[in-house]
Design a protein around this motif. Structure first.
Motif, PDB file in Angstrom:
ATOM      1  N   TRP A 285      44.411  53.071  33.213  1.00  0.00           N
ATOM      2  CA  TRP A 285      44.890  53.903  32.109  1.00  0.00           C
ATOM      3  C   TRP A 285      43.786  54.399  31.179  1.00  0.00           C
ATOM      4  N   ILE A 286      42.775  53.589  30.905  1.00  0.00           N
ATOM      5  CA  ILE A 286      41.797  53.971  29.882  1.00  0.00           C
ATOM      6  C   ILE A 286      41.002  55.211  30.320  1.00  0.00           C
ATOM      7  N   PRO A 287      40.743  56.114  29.383  1.00  0.00           N
ATOM      8  CA  PRO A 287      39.895  57.277  29.683  1.00  0.00           C
ATOM      9  C   PRO A 287      38.435  56.862  29.567  1.00  0.00           C
ATOM     10  N   HIS A 288      37.902  56.270  30.632  1.00  0.00           N
ATOM     11  CA  HIS A 288      36.614  55.580  30.514  1.00  0.00           C
ATOM     12  C   HIS A 288      35.414  56.508  30.466  1.00  0.00           C
ATOM     13  N   ARG A 289      35.591  57.789  30.765  1.00  0.00           N
ATOM     14  CA  ARG A 289      34.437  58.683  30.722  1.00  0.00           C
ATOM     15  C   ARG A 289      34.845  60.028  30.131  1.00  0.00           C
ATOM     16  N   SER A 290      33.828  60.792  29.761  1.00  0.00           N
ATOM     17  CA  SER A 290      34.047  62.165  29.334  1.00  0.00           C
ATOM     18  C   SER A 290      33.923  63.073  30.548  1.00  0.00           C
ATOM     19  N   SER A 291      34.846  63.964  30.728  1.00  0.00           N
ATOM     20  CA  SER A 291      34.786  64.984  31.766  1.00  0.00           C
ATOM     21  C   SER A 291      34.731  64.357  33.158  1.00  0.00           C
ATOM     22  N   VAL A 292      33.757  64.771  33.981  1.00  0.00           N
ATOM     23  CA  VAL A 292      33.668  64.317  35.370  1.00  0.00           C
ATOM     24  C   VAL A 292      32.274  63.769  35.644  1.00  0.00           C
ATOM     25  N   GLY A 293      32.125  63.147  36.810  1.00  0.00           N
ATOM     26  CA  GLY A 293      30.859  62.522  37.160  1.00  0.00           C
ATOM     27  C   GLY A 293      29.927  63.439  37.922  1.00  0.00           C
ATOM     28  N   LEU A 294      29.720  63.154  39.206  1.00  0.00           N
ATOM     29  CA  LEU A 294      28.758  63.880  40.021  1.00  0.00           C
ATOM     30  C   LEU A 294      29.476  64.746  41.050  1.00  0.00           C
ATOM     31  N   ALA A 295      28.880  65.893  41.332  1.00  0.00           N
ATOM     32  CA  ALA A 295      29.498  66.853  42.250  1.00  0.00           C
ATOM     33  C   ALA A 295      29.189  66.508  43.709  1.00  0.00           C
ATOM     34  N   ARG A 296      29.899  67.166  44.588  1.00  0.00           N
ATOM     35  CA  ARG A 296      29.612  67.191  46.019  1.00  0.00           C
ATOM     36  C   ARG A 296      29.578  68.659  46.451  1.00  0.00           C
ATOM     37  N   ILE A 297      28.941  68.927  47.597  1.00  0.00           N
ATOM     38  CA  ILE A 297      28.881  70.279  48.148  1.00  0.00           C
ATOM     39  C   ILE A 297      29.589  70.288  49.503  1.00  0.00           C
ATOM     40  N   ALA A 298      30.450  71.271  49.703  1.00  0.00           N
ATOM     41  CA  ALA A 298      31.126  71.393  50.996  1.00  0.00           C
ATOM     42  C   ALA A 298      30.110  71.816  52.055  1.00  0.00           C
ATOM     43  N   ARG A 299      30.029  71.060  53.143  1.00  0.00           N
ATOM     44  CA  ARG A 299      29.110  71.391  54.241  1.00  0.00           C
ATOM     45  C   ARG A 299      29.686  72.496  55.127  1.00  0.00           C
ATOM     46  N   GLU A 300      31.013  72.616  55.123  1.00  0.00           N
ATOM     47  CA  GLU A 300      31.692  73.625  55.928  1.00  0.00           C
ATOM     48  C   GLU A 300      32.960  74.029  55.191  1.00  0.00           C
TER      49      GLU A 300
END
Length: 407
Positions: A285-300
């Motif tokens: 439940w807790i909002p433990h972070r602001s926004s989002v973490g690390l991205a990924r890139i689509a390989r295909e």
């Protein structure tokens, strides 16, 4: 029609700017809540970097993306993508940016420090560290500032012992890690990273022949045996060292919730043997972070939720949103101590599941048990609205937690 709408029958969603506000308390981010309402897959632009990125918010999609080799973390290091952090300098060796099979190769040298058996060995020492801190608080009497007196020094000391940070260096290392997770600006974060990683490099070199079981000795030995490079060892160590910050702020939020919701505190006190599932529900439940973490890139090209994610496009997942997916968690905005099952993803998912999960759980359990058992009648010493919260940071939590108790 766009190429995407031709392929999927759907036009791409609009790009939403997400400049994360400083949020006090444990309220869910209203921007993220709005994105969840727009659809399971939306598009966002964050304060730094370039362009836009897809954002997945549904539990099933988050689990798919984080466990699918078609989405690469390593590719992010070769380009600029929209991001939360002002300073982007990924290091070779960092588990966060590794794809398989490199990820397993890099994780292997430190895995022994975070096993179930390692945590069993650590538990008495961690309890001893915590008892000393709480004993000082009890001796001085109420009121007390819990963040300053317990919630910061305890995880710092435990992580430093696991890592092998000498006592004389711990405050300096803590100052660097605190600055790195802030959003004070690229220059300040850059200086902190330079200081921390310089110190880590020297420490790993000095422990090439060390027989110790601390992480820096394990890494020094792995470099000496040629299993990983020095550069990789340094990249591995940094995020592990920084990880202690999360325990401070997550536990701060959990305790704040107990201190402001009498029924929750009563449940924790009345059934101490059943605290584990309640802590899991609070982790969900807790909002433990602001926004989002690390991205990924689509390989295909990949189709998700009726949209085509084209090869080369960046994708973020929100574990916070996944933990509030009503398809998986009925009445998700309610804290339900009896929630069963509770397949939360507070520690991540897939190959990048948090290395320090067992360590974080150990510290969380010890903190909650010890504070509730040693401080009878624990309650806030100020009105809830006077608790101050951390601003300009990626990890949310109270900056102060003034409490009193029945001495």
């Amino acid at each position: 029609m766009t190429e995407e709408s031709t392929l999927t029958g759907q036009a791409p969603p609009p790009v939403r700017d997400w400049s994360t506000p400083d949020l006090d308390g444990t309220d869910f981010d209203p921007v993220l809540a709005g994105l969840m309402r727009e659809g399971p897959l939306t598009r966002i632009r964050l304060p730094f970097g370039e362009g836009w990125a897809w954002l997945a918010t549904r539990h099933d999609d988050v689990k798919l993306i984080t466990n699918d080799p078609r989405f690469s973390r390593a590719e992010v290091t070769r380009r600029q993508v929209t991001r939360m952090a002002p300073n982007f300098a990924p290091r070779p060796g960092s588990l966060a940016w590794a794809d398989q099979p490199d990820h397993n190769r890099l994780r292997k040298p430190v895995a022994g420090a975070f096993t179930v058996s390692a945590m069993k060995r650590l538990r008495p020492r961690a309890q001893e560290i915590l008892d000393e801190l709480v004993e000082d608080v009890v001796r001085d009497g109420p009121p007390a500032e819990l963040v300053e007196r317990v919630l910061e020094p305890f995880p710092l000391t435990v992580v430093s012992e696991v890592m092998g940070v000498p006592a004389a260096d711990r405050e300096r290392v803590h100052a660097w890690t605190r600055e790195i997770i802030s959003t004070n600006g690229a220059e300040a974060a850059g200086r902190a990273k330079e200081g921390l990683y310089g110190w880590i490099t020297a420490t790993i070199r000095a422990r090439a022949d060390s027989p110790g079981e601390d992480v820096y000795s394990m890494l020094g030995g792995a470099v000496a045996r040629g299993e990983i490079s020095e550069e990789e060892a340094v990249g591995l160590a940094g995020p592990l060292q920084i990880g202690g910050e999360a325990v401070t702020h997550n536990c701060g939020q959990m305790l704040y919730l107990m201190l402001t919701r009498p029924e929750l505190m009563e449940r924790m006190r009345a059934r101490p043997e059943a605290r584990g599932p309640v802590l899991d529900e609070l982790l969900r439940w807790i909002p433990h972070r602001s926004s989002v973490g690390l991205a990924r890139i689509a390989r295909e090209d990949v189709e998700i939720a009726g949209h085509r994610i084209a090869a080369g496009e960046p994708v973020y997942v929100s574990y916070l949103a996944a933990n509030r997916d009503p398809a998986v968690f009925p009445d998700p905005d309610r804290i339900d101590p009896d929630r069963e099952p509770n397949p939360h993803v507070a520690f991540g998912n897939g190959p990048h599941f948090c290395t320090g999960t067992l360590l974080a759980r150990l510290q969380t359990e010890l903190l909650v048990d010890t504070l509730l058992d040693r401080l009878p009648g624990l309650r806030l010493a100020v009105p809830a609205e006077e608790v101050r919260w951390r601003h300009r940071t990626m990890i949310r939590g109270p900056r102060t937690l003034p409490v009193t108790w029945s001495a």
